[in-house]
Design a protein around this motif. Sequence first.
Motif, short mmCIF file in Angstrom:
data_model
loop_
_atom_site.label_atom_id
_atom_site.label_comp_id
_atom_site.label_asym_id
_atom_site.label_seq_id
_atom_site.Cartn_x
_atom_site.Cartn_y
_atom_site.Cartn_z
N ALA A 141 -5.15 3.24 -0.52
CA ALA A 141 -5.68 3.41 0.84
C ALA A 141 -6.75 2.36 1.14
N ILE A 142 -7.58 2.06 0.16
CA ILE A 142 -8.60 1.02 0.34
C ILE A 142 -7.94 -0.32 0.56
N PHE A 143 -6.91 -0.64 -0.23
CA PHE A 143 -6.22 -1.92 -0.11
C PHE A 143 -5.52 -2.06 1.24
N ILE A 144 -4.91 -1.00 1.72
CA ILE A 144 -4.27 -1.05 3.04
C ILE A 144 -5.32 -1.35 4.11
N GLN A 145 -6.45 -0.68 4.03
CA GLN A 145 -7.52 -0.90 5.01
C GLN A 145 -8.05 -2.33 4.91
N MET A 146 -8.30 -2.79 3.69
CA MET A 146 -8.79 -4.17 3.51
C MET A 146 -7.79 -5.19 4.02
N ALA A 147 -6.53 -5.03 3.63
CA ALA A 147 -5.49 -5.99 4.02
C ALA A 147 -5.37 -6.07 5.54
N SER A 148 -5.55 -4.96 6.21
CA SER A 148 -5.42 -4.96 7.68
C SER A 148 -6.48 -5.81 8.35
N ALA A 162 -3.17 -3.53 14.82
CA ALA A 162 -2.57 -2.37 15.47
C ALA A 162 -1.04 -2.41 15.43
N THR A 163 -0.48 -3.58 15.17
CA THR A 163 0.97 -3.75 15.10
C THR A 163 1.41 -3.79 13.64
N PRO A 164 2.41 -3.00 13.26
CA PRO A 164 2.86 -3.05 11.86
C PRO A 164 3.31 -4.48 11.50
N PRO A 165 2.83 -4.99 10.36
CA PRO A 165 3.20 -6.36 9.98
C PRO A 165 4.61 -6.41 9.40
N SER A 166 5.15 -7.61 9.37
CA SER A 166 6.43 -7.82 8.68
C SER A 166 6.23 -7.55 7.20
N HIS A 167 7.33 -7.37 6.49
CA HIS A 167 7.25 -7.15 5.04
C HIS A 167 6.51 -8.30 4.37
N GLU A 168 6.81 -9.53 4.78
CA GLU A 168 6.20 -10.70 4.16
C GLU A 168 4.71 -10.78 4.44
N ALA A 169 4.30 -10.50 5.68
CA ALA A 169 2.87 -10.53 6.02
C ALA A 169 2.12 -9.44 5.27
N ALA A 170 2.73 -8.27 5.16
CA ALA A 170 2.10 -7.18 4.41
C ALA A 170 1.95 -7.56 2.94
N ALA A 171 3.00 -8.16 2.37
CA ALA A 171 2.96 -8.56 0.96
C ALA A 171 1.87 -9.60 0.71
N VAL A 172 1.75 -10.58 1.60
CA VAL A 172 0.73 -11.62 1.44
C VAL A 172 -0.67 -11.01 1.63
N ALA A 173 -0.84 -10.17 2.63
CA ALA A 173 -2.15 -9.56 2.86
C ALA A 173 -2.58 -8.70 1.67
#
Length: 118
Positions: A7-14, A21-32
């Motif tokens: 949960a902390i990592f999701i918040q930090m990555a965002s 506010a927009t769900p990122p692509s798989h690749e952007a989420a992976a890089v973040a």
Amino acid sequence: MERKLSAIFIQMASTILANPATPPSHEAAAVALYLTNVAWMRVLGVESLAAGDETFLSRMGQENRSLWRELKSRNVEALIKDLMAYKLAHHSDDRRHVTFCGVSEQKVRVEWTDPPAA
């Protein structure tokens, strides 16, 4: 009880997404998430950005040509510094060492160990 590291990592990555506010692509989420992991460990004094990681970042960019538009910057080191500042501001006392960070079955999974004894 400690907050789940995922949960902390999701918040930090965002925080490094151009539009959180927009769900990122798989690749952007992976890089973040990857950069979040690197930043977390750097704050703990562990350098985790390896030479082969440029290949990972390049591959993600090839799989999604608009990847870098989904992030606040193309400057990887600047993104890592922003994430390090976030960790220090919000989770400075959390010393857990990350052993794995990834997405499995559409869920962020972060495995960790207690910090090594001094």
